[in-house]
Motif scaffolding. Structure first.
Motif, PDB file in Angstrom:
ATOM      1  N   GLN A 142      -2.408  -3.546  -3.416  1.00 33.50           N
ATOM      2  CA  GLN A 142      -2.271  -2.490  -4.471  1.00 33.50           C
ATOM      3  C   GLN A 142      -3.658  -1.560  -4.531  1.00 33.50           C
ATOM      4  O   GLN A 142      -3.493  -0.439  -4.570  1.00 33.50           O
ATOM      5  CB  GLN A 142      -2.501  -3.286  -5.798  1.00 33.50           C
ATOM      6  CG  GLN A 142      -2.640  -2.440  -7.220  1.00 33.50           C
ATOM      7  CD  GLN A 142      -2.754  -3.356  -8.313  1.00 33.50           C
ATOM      8  OE1 GLN A 142      -2.734  -4.635  -8.388  1.00 33.50           O
ATOM      9  NE2 GLN A 142      -2.859  -2.693  -9.445  1.00 33.50           N
TER      10      GLN A 142
ATOM     11  N   GLY B  98      -3.576   1.267  -1.710  1.00 32.77           N
ATOM     12  CA  GLY B  98      -2.741   2.269  -2.111  1.00 32.77           C
ATOM     13  C   GLY B  98      -3.424   3.406  -2.693  1.00 32.77           C
ATOM     14  O   GLY B  98      -2.684   4.558  -2.600  1.00 32.77           O
ATOM     15  N   TYR B  99      -4.720   3.290  -2.876  1.00 34.67           N
ATOM     16  CA  TYR B  99      -5.272   4.554  -3.509  1.00 34.67           C
ATOM     17  C   TYR B  99      -6.287   5.084  -2.320  1.00 34.67           C
ATOM     18  O   TYR B  99      -6.941   6.216  -2.475  1.00 34.67           O
ATOM     19  CB  TYR B  99      -6.650   4.214  -4.547  1.00 34.67           C
ATOM     20  CG  TYR B  99      -5.657   3.849  -5.737  1.00 34.67           C
ATOM     21  CD1 TYR B  99      -5.776   4.504  -6.723  1.00 34.67           C
ATOM     22  CD2 TYR B  99      -5.225   2.259  -6.009  1.00 34.67           C
ATOM     23  CE1 TYR B  99      -4.901   4.040  -8.016  1.00 34.67           C
ATOM     24  CE2 TYR B  99      -4.739   2.004  -7.055  1.00 34.67           C
ATOM     25  CZ  TYR B  99      -4.389   2.847  -8.057  1.00 34.67           C
ATOM     26  OH  TYR B  99      -3.807   2.559  -9.192  1.00 34.67           O
ATOM     27  N   GLU B 100      -6.260   4.483  -1.147  1.00 37.80           N
ATOM     28  CA  GLU B 100      -6.890   4.932   0.026  1.00 37.80           C
ATOM     29  C   GLU B 100      -7.008   6.528   0.407  1.00 37.80           C
ATOM     30  O   GLU B 100      -7.940   7.031   0.726  1.00 37.80           O
ATOM     31  CB  GLU B 100      -6.823   4.086   1.188  1.00 37.80           C
ATOM     32  CG  GLU B 100      -7.760   4.261   2.553  1.00 37.80           C
ATOM     33  CD  GLU B 100      -7.772   3.390   3.615  1.00 37.80           C
ATOM     34  OE1 GLU B 100      -7.889   3.455   4.749  1.00 37.80           O
ATOM     35  OE2 GLU B 100      -7.000   2.232   3.277  1.00 37.80           O
ATOM     36  N   ASN B 101      -6.013   7.058   0.517  1.00 40.42           N
ATOM     37  CA  ASN B 101      -5.491   8.405   1.026  1.00 40.42           C
ATOM     38  C   ASN B 101      -5.340   9.311  -0.236  1.00 40.42           C
ATOM     39  O   ASN B 101      -5.116  10.546  -0.077  1.00 40.42           O
ATOM     40  CB  ASN B 101      -4.208   8.418   1.720  1.00 40.42           C
ATOM     41  CG  ASN B 101      -4.269   7.513   2.971  1.00 40.42           C
ATOM     42  OD1 ASN B 101      -5.460   7.444   3.576  1.00 40.42           O
ATOM     43  ND2 ASN B 101      -3.222   6.809   3.275  1.00 40.42           N
ATOM     44  N   LEU B 102      -5.662   8.862  -1.412  1.00 36.86           N
ATOM     45  CA  LEU B 102      -5.704   9.856  -2.596  1.00 36.86           C
ATOM     46  C   LEU B 102      -6.939  10.540  -3.077  1.00 36.86           C
ATOM     47  O   LEU B 102      -7.014  11.447  -3.862  1.00 36.86           O
ATOM     48  CB  LEU B 102      -5.444   8.988  -3.798  1.00 36.86           C
ATOM     49  CG  LEU B 102      -3.981   8.218  -3.819  1.00 36.86           C
ATOM     50  CD1 LEU B 102      -3.698   7.543  -5.057  1.00 36.86           C
ATOM     51  CD2 LEU B 102      -2.799   8.866  -3.204  1.00 36.86           C
TER      52      LEU B 102
ATOM     53  N   SER C 293       1.229   8.823  -6.463  1.00 37.95           N
ATOM     54  CA  SER C 293       1.029  10.293  -6.111  1.00 37.95           C
ATOM     55  C   SER C 293       2.236  10.919  -6.825  1.00 37.95           C
ATOM     56  O   SER C 293       1.926  12.012  -6.982  1.00 37.95           O
ATOM     57  CB  SER C 293       1.453  10.376  -4.539  1.00 37.95           C
ATOM     58  OG  SER C 293       0.089   9.712  -3.826  1.00 37.95           O
TER      59      SER C 293
ATOM     60  N   SER D  91      -2.106   1.853 -12.043  1.00 42.21           N
ATOM     61  CA  SER D  91      -1.384   0.680 -11.372  1.00 42.21           C
ATOM     62  C   SER D  91      -1.765  -0.541 -12.161  1.00 42.21           C
ATOM     63  O   SER D  91      -2.851  -0.730 -12.590  1.00 42.21           O
ATOM     64  CB  SER D  91      -1.538   0.572 -10.064  1.00 42.21           C
ATOM     65  OG  SER D  91      -2.980   0.232  -9.638  1.00 42.21           O
TER      66      SER D  91
ATOM     67  N   GLU E 160       0.877   3.919  -3.114  1.00 40.11           N
ATOM     68  CA  GLU E 160       0.508   4.983  -2.698  1.00 40.11           C
ATOM     69  C   GLU E 160       1.563   6.300  -3.308  1.00 40.11           C
ATOM     70  O   GLU E 160       1.507   7.479  -3.715  1.00 40.11           O
ATOM     71  CB  GLU E 160       0.229   5.384  -1.344  1.00 40.11           C
ATOM     72  CG  GLU E 160      -0.457   6.842  -0.725  1.00 40.11           C
ATOM     73  CD  GLU E 160      -0.750   6.837   0.497  1.00 40.11           C
ATOM     74  OE1 GLU E 160      -0.655   7.989   1.114  1.00 40.11           O
ATOM     75  OE2 GLU E 160      -1.220   6.099   1.111  1.00 40.11           O
ATOM     76  N   ASN E 161       2.754   6.260  -2.713  1.00 39.15           N
ATOM     77  CA  ASN E 161       3.737   6.846  -3.043  1.00 39.15           C
ATOM     78  C   ASN E 161       4.207   7.178  -4.579  1.00 39.15           C
ATOM     79  O   ASN E 161       4.269   8.417  -4.957  1.00 39.15           O
ATOM     80  CB  ASN E 161       5.064   6.594  -2.348  1.00 39.15           C
ATOM     81  CG  ASN E 161       5.148   7.143  -0.991  1.00 39.15           C
ATOM     82  OD1 ASN E 161       5.832   8.265  -0.628  1.00 39.15           O
ATOM     83  ND2 ASN E 161       4.629   6.197   0.002  1.00 39.15           N
TER      84      ASN E 161
ATOM     85  N   LYS F  58       0.941  -1.243  -0.135  1.00 38.49           N
ATOM     86  CA  LYS F  58      -0.227  -0.075   0.118  1.00 38.49           C
ATOM     87  C   LYS F  58       0.924   1.356   0.014  1.00 38.49           C
ATOM     88  O   LYS F  58       0.685   2.151  -0.639  1.00 38.49           O
ATOM     89  CB  LYS F  58      -0.760  -0.056   1.219  1.00 38.49           C
ATOM     90  CG  LYS F  58      -1.555   1.388   1.403  1.00 38.49           C
ATOM     91  CD  LYS F  58      -2.315   1.500   2.768  1.00 38.49           C
ATOM     92  CE  LYS F  58      -2.954   2.734   3.089  1.00 38.49           C
ATOM     93  NZ  LYS F  58      -3.450   2.894   4.130  1.00 38.49           N
ATOM     94  N   GLU F  59       1.793   1.374   0.885  1.00 36.32           N
ATOM     95  CA  GLU F  59       2.864   2.479   0.997  1.00 36.32           C
ATOM     96  C   GLU F  59       3.549   2.790  -0.350  1.00 36.32           C
ATOM     97  O   GLU F  59       3.731   3.882  -0.812  1.00 36.32           O
ATOM     98  CB  GLU F  59       3.687   2.383   2.065  1.00 36.32           C
ATOM     99  CG  GLU F  59       4.547   3.637   2.615  1.00 36.32           C
ATOM    100  CD  GLU F  59       4.917   3.408   3.996  1.00 36.32           C
ATOM    101  OE1 GLU F  59       5.602   4.376   4.471  1.00 36.32           O
ATOM    102  OE2 GLU F  59       4.783   2.514   4.578  1.00 36.32           O
TER     103      GLU F  59
END
Length: 382
Positions: A129, A132-136, A111, A269, A107-108, A103-104
């Motif tokens: 995978q 990785g979109y959770e905080n976008l 972003s 992704s 996400e990076n 995830k990390e």
């Protein structure tokens, strides 16, 4: 963020596979000693060797390395892109730790507008995978290619057989659509496909893709995230000793889907899962995966940046129905000849969403019929 702490470099592996100046391997920036500058890259390759989600032992041969042996020797195409190979992601202490680590990373990369290609591991890794979109702060569209639909419930069910259920139940919910391609009806419980239908999700069976692979193009064109299980490919192109699949996608169809995915301006992704090199005695599956990635890279280099429908790249067509004063709007690209349609939600705010479609959808609307893809999209917007 220093991503290098999560990765194992390719020091002892890479020297024998990147010496040809016209090969794919020679054009990559590879993690051997110095970690590549991933922020300025278009695409980043990530190797995975995590199979606890399938209740399997870790293969002694690293799956991504076996793919690299084939991919790096392929001749570079005509496209222009910058690709880095970050090496192999070190698994976490637990499987959940691996999900969070992935995830990390995703996400990076996303972003920073760097598209990760994840190679290897069991199919449940697409949950990491997805995380990785959770905080976008955006809703996403997921497309999965698989011979089955992994939504089995039960405490004893391996994670790679129920990862889609976990994605659907994840909170917070940022999934707008889930589309399933290439499944075989005799491998899927009818209740599962009925559930997807109730949720207004689109599915296309492998037989339909055999008849016309272009049916999958609009579906893949709306994906933010693509998850590909190599067991969806038939045994000739992707032989697998334990689960041979004689009726799956052909190698050509798999490559065509990857070409569509590379062309998709919205895709950020791509994961290719369930490859176990210990079951690939002659390296055929590794070769198939490497060519799939090659076609994805070439597709990526041909992206048209068709995301602004107010510009001069598009022709707008409005269709009015005799029994409905509202008009249905379609957009055709002057560059690629691809089609999109505008869907109005049923809520009070009358939100509108422009989604990919086919020329057949436009013809169907011109004949006074509402396309099924329009109905499914409106149902998800309700």
């Amino acid at each position: 963020m220093n991503l290098s702490i999560f990765f194992e470099p390719l020091r002892d592996f890479i020297d024998n596979y990147s010496h040809d100046v016209k090969s794919v391997g020679s054009s990559l920036s590879i993690f051997t000693q110095k970690f590549p500058e991933w922020r300025s890259a278009d695409i980043a390759l990530i190797g995975m060797n995590e199979y606890r989600g399938a209740n399997q032992n870790t293969p002694t041969l690293h799956p991504a390395n076996e793919v690299r042996k084939k991919l790096y020797r392929l001749k570079k195409g005509t496209g222009t892109y910058k690709v880095v190979d970050l090496g192999n992601l070190l698994p976490g202490i637990t499987l959940e730790d691996t999900y969070l680590r992935l995830k990390e990373i995703v996400e990076n990369l996303v972003s920073s507008n760097t598209l990760p290609i994840i190679i290897g591991g069991s199919h449940d890794l697409d949950y990491g995978q997805f995380l990785g979109y959770e905080n976008l702060e955006k809703v996403i569209n997921l497309v999965t290619v698989d011979s089955s639909i992994d939504m089995t419930e039960g405490a004893d069910t391996p994670q790679h057989k129920k990862h889609l259920h976990r994605i659907l139940m994840h909170e917070p919910n940022y999934l707008f659509s889930l589309s399933q391609l290439g499944h075989q009806s005799y491998l899927v419980e009818p209740e599962v496909t009925a559930t997807l239908e109730k949720l207004h999700f689109e599915t296309i069976r492998v037989g339909e893709i055999h008849k016309n692979v272009q049916l999958a193009e609009p579906v893949i064109r709306q994906a933010d995230m693509l998850s590909f299980d190599v067991k969806a490919i038939n045994g000739q192109a992707a032989p697998n000793i334990t689960e041979s699949n004689p009726f799956g996608l052909t190698g050509e169809e798999a490559c065509q889907l990857c070409w569509y995915a590379g062309l998709n301006d919205h895709l950020t992704s791509f994961g290719i899962y369930e490859y176990n090199p210990e079951q690939d005695l002659h390296g055929t599956t590794a070769m198939t995966i490497s060519v799939m990635i090659w076609y994805f890279l070439e597709g990526f280099s041909n992206r048209k940046n068709e995301i602004d429908f107010t510009g001069k790249k598009f022709v707008k067509y409005a269709i009015a129905f005799h029994d409905n004063p509202n008009k249905m709007a379609f957009y055709k690209s002057k560059v690629s000849d691809k089609w999109w349609m505008e869907v109005e939600g049923l809520g009070k705010e009358k939100l509108r969403k422009i989604v990919p479609c086919s020329y057949d959808d436009y013809i169907q609307a011109s004949n006074g019929e509402v396309p099924n893809r329009w109905i499914l999209t409106q149902g998800r917007m309700a």
